[in-house]
Design a protein around this motif. Structure first.
Motif, PDB file in Angstrom:
ATOM      1  N   VAL A 180     -11.662  22.502 -44.595  1.00  0.00           N
ATOM      2  CA  VAL A 180     -12.566  22.900 -43.523  1.00  0.00           C
ATOM      3  C   VAL A 180     -13.469  21.710 -43.204  1.00  0.00           C
ATOM      4  CG1 VAL A 180     -14.365  24.519 -42.806  1.00  0.00           C
ATOM      5  CG2 VAL A 180     -12.515  25.297 -44.306  1.00  0.00           C
ATOM      6  N   ASP A 214      -5.151  22.399 -35.349  1.00  0.00           N
ATOM      7  CA  ASP A 214      -6.133  23.130 -36.169  1.00  0.00           C
ATOM      8  C   ASP A 214      -7.557  22.625 -35.969  1.00  0.00           C
ATOM      9  OD1 ASP A 214      -4.204  24.820 -37.182  1.00  0.00           O
ATOM     10  OD2 ASP A 214      -3.837  23.594 -38.965  1.00  0.00           O
ATOM     11  N   VAL A 241     -17.952  24.931 -37.516  1.00  0.00           N
ATOM     12  CA  VAL A 241     -16.614  24.588 -38.010  1.00  0.00           C
ATOM     13  C   VAL A 241     -15.843  23.951 -36.864  1.00  0.00           C
ATOM     14  CG1 VAL A 241     -14.431  25.492 -38.899  1.00  0.00           C
ATOM     15  CG2 VAL A 241     -16.610  26.426 -39.732  1.00  0.00           C
ATOM     16  N   GLU A 277     -10.736  22.507 -33.323  1.00  0.00           N
ATOM     17  CA  GLU A 277     -11.246  23.232 -32.154  1.00  0.00           C
ATOM     18  C   GLU A 277     -11.339  22.262 -30.972  1.00  0.00           C
ATOM     19  OE1 GLU A 277     -12.159  25.712 -29.543  1.00  0.00           O
ATOM     20  OE2 GLU A 277     -11.883  26.527 -31.563  1.00  0.00           O
ATOM     21  N   SER A 306     -14.581  19.866 -46.669  1.00  0.00           N
ATOM     22  CA  SER A 306     -14.528  20.578 -47.940  1.00  0.00           C
ATOM     23  C   SER A 306     -13.135  21.165 -48.150  1.00  0.00           C
ATOM     24  CB  SER A 306     -15.588  21.673 -47.999  1.00  0.00           C
ATOM     25  OG  SER A 306     -15.390  22.607 -46.956  1.00  0.00           O
ATOM     26  N   GLU A 307     -12.763  21.254 -49.412  1.00  0.00           N
ATOM     27  CA  GLU A 307     -11.516  21.883 -49.796  1.00  0.00           C
ATOM     28  C   GLU A 307     -11.870  23.191 -50.466  1.00  0.00           C
ATOM     29  OE1 GLU A 307      -8.584  19.340 -51.702  1.00  0.00           O
ATOM     30  OE2 GLU A 307      -9.681  17.584 -50.956  1.00  0.00           O
ATOM     31  N   VAL A 308     -11.259  24.282 -49.975  1.00  0.00           N
ATOM     32  CA  VAL A 308     -11.596  25.612 -50.463  1.00  0.00           C
ATOM     33  C   VAL A 308     -10.425  26.182 -51.226  1.00  0.00           C
ATOM     34  CG1 VAL A 308     -12.643  27.796 -49.782  1.00  0.00           C
ATOM     35  CG2 VAL A 308     -12.772  25.863 -48.248  1.00  0.00           C
ATOM     36  N   ARG A 336     -16.822  20.542 -41.008  1.00  0.00           N
ATOM     37  CA  ARG A 336     -17.995  21.067 -40.325  1.00  0.00           C
ATOM     38  C   ARG A 336     -18.886  19.924 -39.836  1.00  0.00           C
ATOM     39  NH1 ARG A 336     -17.309  24.708 -44.521  1.00  0.00           N
ATOM     40  NH2 ARG A 336     -17.332  26.910 -43.912  1.00  0.00           N
ATOM     41  N   ARG A 379      -7.125  24.775 -48.718  1.00  0.00           N
ATOM     42  CA  ARG A 379      -7.597  24.947 -47.346  1.00  0.00           C
ATOM     43  C   ARG A 379      -8.658  23.888 -47.104  1.00  0.00           C
ATOM     44  NH1 ARG A 379     -11.305  29.942 -45.551  1.00  0.00           N
ATOM     45  NH2 ARG A 379     -11.752  29.250 -43.428  1.00  0.00           N
ATOM     46  N   ASP A 381     -10.149  23.809 -39.311  1.00  0.00           N
ATOM     47  CA  ASP A 381      -9.884  24.699 -40.442  1.00  0.00           C
ATOM     48  C   ASP A 381      -8.368  24.768 -40.578  1.00  0.00           C
ATOM     49  OD1 ASP A 381      -9.629  26.766 -42.288  1.00  0.00           O
ATOM     50  OD2 ASP A 381     -11.211  27.978 -41.367  1.00  0.00           O
ATOM     51  N   THR A 382      -7.838  24.359 -41.733  1.00  0.00           N
ATOM     52  CA  THR A 382      -6.385  24.292 -41.873  1.00  0.00           C
ATOM     53  C   THR A 382      -5.921  24.546 -43.301  1.00  0.00           C
ATOM     54  OG1 THR A 382      -4.436  22.977 -41.330  1.00  0.00           O
ATOM     55  CG2 THR A 382      -6.290  21.799 -42.337  1.00  0.00           C
ATOM     56  N   THR A 383      -4.702  25.036 -43.398  1.00  0.00           N
ATOM     57  CA  THR A 383      -4.008  25.111 -44.686  1.00  0.00           C
ATOM     58  C   THR A 383      -2.788  24.191 -44.651  1.00  0.00           C
ATOM     59  OG1 THR A 383      -2.755  27.020 -43.893  1.00  0.00           O
ATOM     60  CG2 THR A 383      -4.760  27.478 -45.195  1.00  0.00           C
TER      61      THR A 383
END
Length: 122
Positions: free
Chosen positions: A24, A56, A31, A58, A120-122, A26, A22, A34-36
């Motif tokens: 994200v 994805d 944010v 905003e 960032s990659e979550v 910022r 995922r 935000d995407t997968t």
């Protein structure tokens, strides 16, 4: 005026793969994306760039600009600024609306300058 179109190859490789993480983006605590469904584009010896579906991001933060650049491997890039409560980050996002066939997968995606946002990659 004719533009040179180059095809990726051994001397200048470009690969595109789905990022399984995922991603994200910022600006400060806000944010903005935000995407997968990010695509990791690796070009030559440059760091990988995360291309995020525009859907994805905003839309309230986006402001199209008149800036454009050209890449002989990818085509014409258009730009967006990010507008937040803290100000405007000019030309902090780019997109190839009609990329060349070798990188057609990045159509409909945008990339962010990592020195202007936190990715960032979550």
């Amino acid at each position: 005026m004719s533009r040179e179109i180059r095809t990726p190859g051994p001397d200048h490789p470009i690969t595109i793969e789905k990022n399984p993480a995922r991603v994200v983006v910022r600006v400060g605590d806000q944010v903005v994306a935000d995407t997968t469904a990010a695509l990791a584009l690796r070009e030559s010896n440059y760091p990988a760039v995360q291309y995020i579906p525009l859907s994805d991001v905003e839309p309230a933060f986006l402001k199209e600009t008149d800036t454009s650049t050209y890449c002989p491997y990818k085509g014409d890039a258009s730009y967006y600024s990010l507008v937040t409560a803290d100000g405007e980050l000019t030309d902090s996002i780019w997109t190839y609306r009609e990329p060349y066939p070798a990188v057609a997968e990045i159509a409909g995606h945008v990339a962010f300058y990592p020195d202007k946002v936190n990715i960032s990659e979550v």
